[in-house]
Design an enzyme around this catalytic site. Sequence first.
Site, PDB file in Angstrom:
ATOM      1  N   ASN A  68       4.039   2.650   2.555  1.00 59.52           N
ATOM      2  CA  ASN A  68       2.703   2.679   3.138  1.00 59.52           C
ATOM      3  C   ASN A  68       1.718   1.938   2.227  1.00 59.52           C
ATOM      4  OD1 ASN A  68       0.063   3.455   3.938  1.00 59.52           O
ATOM      5  ND2 ASN A  68       0.838   5.329   4.848  1.00 59.52           N
ATOM      6  N   SER A  69       1.273   0.760   2.674  1.00 61.99           N
ATOM      7  CA  SER A  69       0.372  -0.049   1.845  1.00 61.99           C
ATOM      8  C   SER A  69      -0.988   0.615   1.661  1.00 61.99           C
ATOM      9  CB  SER A  69       0.193  -1.439   2.465  1.00 61.99           C
ATOM     10  OG  SER A  69      -0.363  -1.348   3.762  1.00 61.99           O
TER      11      SER A  69
ATOM     12  N   LYS B 135      -1.528   3.867   1.385  1.00 62.42           N
ATOM     13  CA  LYS B 135      -1.367   4.880   0.334  1.00 62.42           C
ATOM     14  C   LYS B 135      -1.326   4.219  -1.038  1.00 62.42           C
ATOM     15  CE  LYS B 135       1.360   8.399   1.033  1.00 62.42           C
ATOM     16  NZ  LYS B 135       2.561   9.288   1.141  1.00 62.42           N
TER      17      LYS B 135
ATOM     18  N   ASP C 292       4.389  14.305  -1.510  1.00 63.52           N
ATOM     19  CA  ASP C 292       4.713  14.917  -0.225  1.00 63.52           C
ATOM     20  C   ASP C 292       3.574  15.868   0.096  1.00 63.52           C
ATOM     21  OD1 ASP C 292       6.780  15.056   1.895  1.00 63.52           O
ATOM     22  OD2 ASP C 292       6.728  17.194   1.433  1.00 63.52           O
ATOM     23  N   SER C 293       3.118  15.834   1.340  1.00 68.30           N
ATOM     24  CA  SER C 293       1.931  16.619   1.662  1.00 68.30           C
ATOM     25  C   SER C 293       1.992  17.156   3.078  1.00 68.30           C
ATOM     26  CB  SER C 293       0.668  15.768   1.473  1.00 68.30           C
ATOM     27  OG  SER C 293       0.696  14.628   2.313  1.00 68.30           O
TER      28      SER C 293
ATOM     29  N   PHE D 291      -6.970  10.970  10.110  1.00 68.20           N
ATOM     30  CA  PHE D 291      -5.714  10.928  10.837  1.00 68.20           C
ATOM     31  C   PHE D 291      -5.013  12.262  10.623  1.00 68.20           C
ATOM     32  CE2 PHE D 291      -5.130   9.326   6.584  1.00 68.20           C
ATOM     33  CZ  PHE D 291      -3.991   9.956   6.136  1.00 68.20           C
ATOM     34  N   GLY D 292      -3.882  12.466  11.278  1.00 64.63           N
ATOM     35  CA  GLY D 292      -3.163  13.718  11.119  1.00 64.63           C
ATOM     36  C   GLY D 292      -4.010  14.895  11.569  1.00 64.63           C
ATOM     37  N   TYR D 293      -4.128  15.894  10.697  1.00 62.95           N
ATOM     38  CA  TYR D 293      -4.882  17.104  11.011  1.00 62.95           C
ATOM     39  C   TYR D 293      -6.352  17.015  10.600  1.00 62.95           C
ATOM     40  CZ  TYR D 293      -0.245  19.152  11.732  1.00 62.95           C
ATOM     41  OH  TYR D 293       1.032  19.421  12.190  1.00 62.95           O
TER      42      TYR D 293
ATOM     43  N   HIS E 201      -6.628  16.463  -1.320  1.00 64.70           N
ATOM     44  CA  HIS E 201      -5.474  17.083  -1.961  1.00 64.70           C
ATOM     45  C   HIS E 201      -4.651  16.060  -2.740  1.00 64.70           C
ATOM     46  CE1 HIS E 201      -4.628  15.658   2.023  1.00 64.70           C
ATOM     47  NE2 HIS E 201      -3.335  15.840   1.927  1.00 64.70           N
TER      48      HIS E 201
END
Length: 206
Positions: free
Chosen positions: A11-12, A14, A69-70, A152-154, A180
């Site tokens: 993932n660029s 990240k 990892d998250s 994005f995500g949650y 986080h």
Amino acid sequence: MNLKLVLASHNSHKLEELRRVLEPLVPGIDLVGYDGPEPVEDGLSFEENALIKARAAAAHTGLPALADDSGITVGVLGGSPGIFSARWGGRARDDQANVKLLLEQLSDIAEEHRSAGFVCAAALVLPTGEEVCELGVWEGDLLTEPIGANGFGYDPIFRPAGERRSAAEMRPEEKSLVSHRTRAFTELAPAILRLLGPAEEERSKE
């Protein structure tokens, strides 16, 4: 001092985010992307999965490796979705399905019992075998419907503690200061310096 490490991610975005986080904390860090195979993430915790990814990248490249990892944890669900956050709705990386199912599961839960937290495990693995893993947690609660378009995500249903906005209403630069992931890698930075800093660099030349 030049510290070359590989980030165990394709993932660029990240990669750029973690460069911004780590460059002020670890002077001379040269964080590069990973182009190797992705390992099977069969750990039972965020820490185990982060270490699995970092070990694979270190073995493939011969470089010290970072990985994370998250996911999101919800108190009334006993910590779920947890490591299953990305596929909670049944299909991997389907953000809408994940959010929809989680909101349905919490539909009868009062506001005061909707506590949640984004969790990130940040791992460092050296080719010589040394390993360190740190956790970062971003506390908050869950809204009853998605709000905001920046995340994005949650993010659209997560309201950080002390905020009136959802994480998806925050500007990216605001979020990157307190997320986080930032917290976890800030905790990990001293270990990077301890294991790969000037003293270790001099020892490796002997």
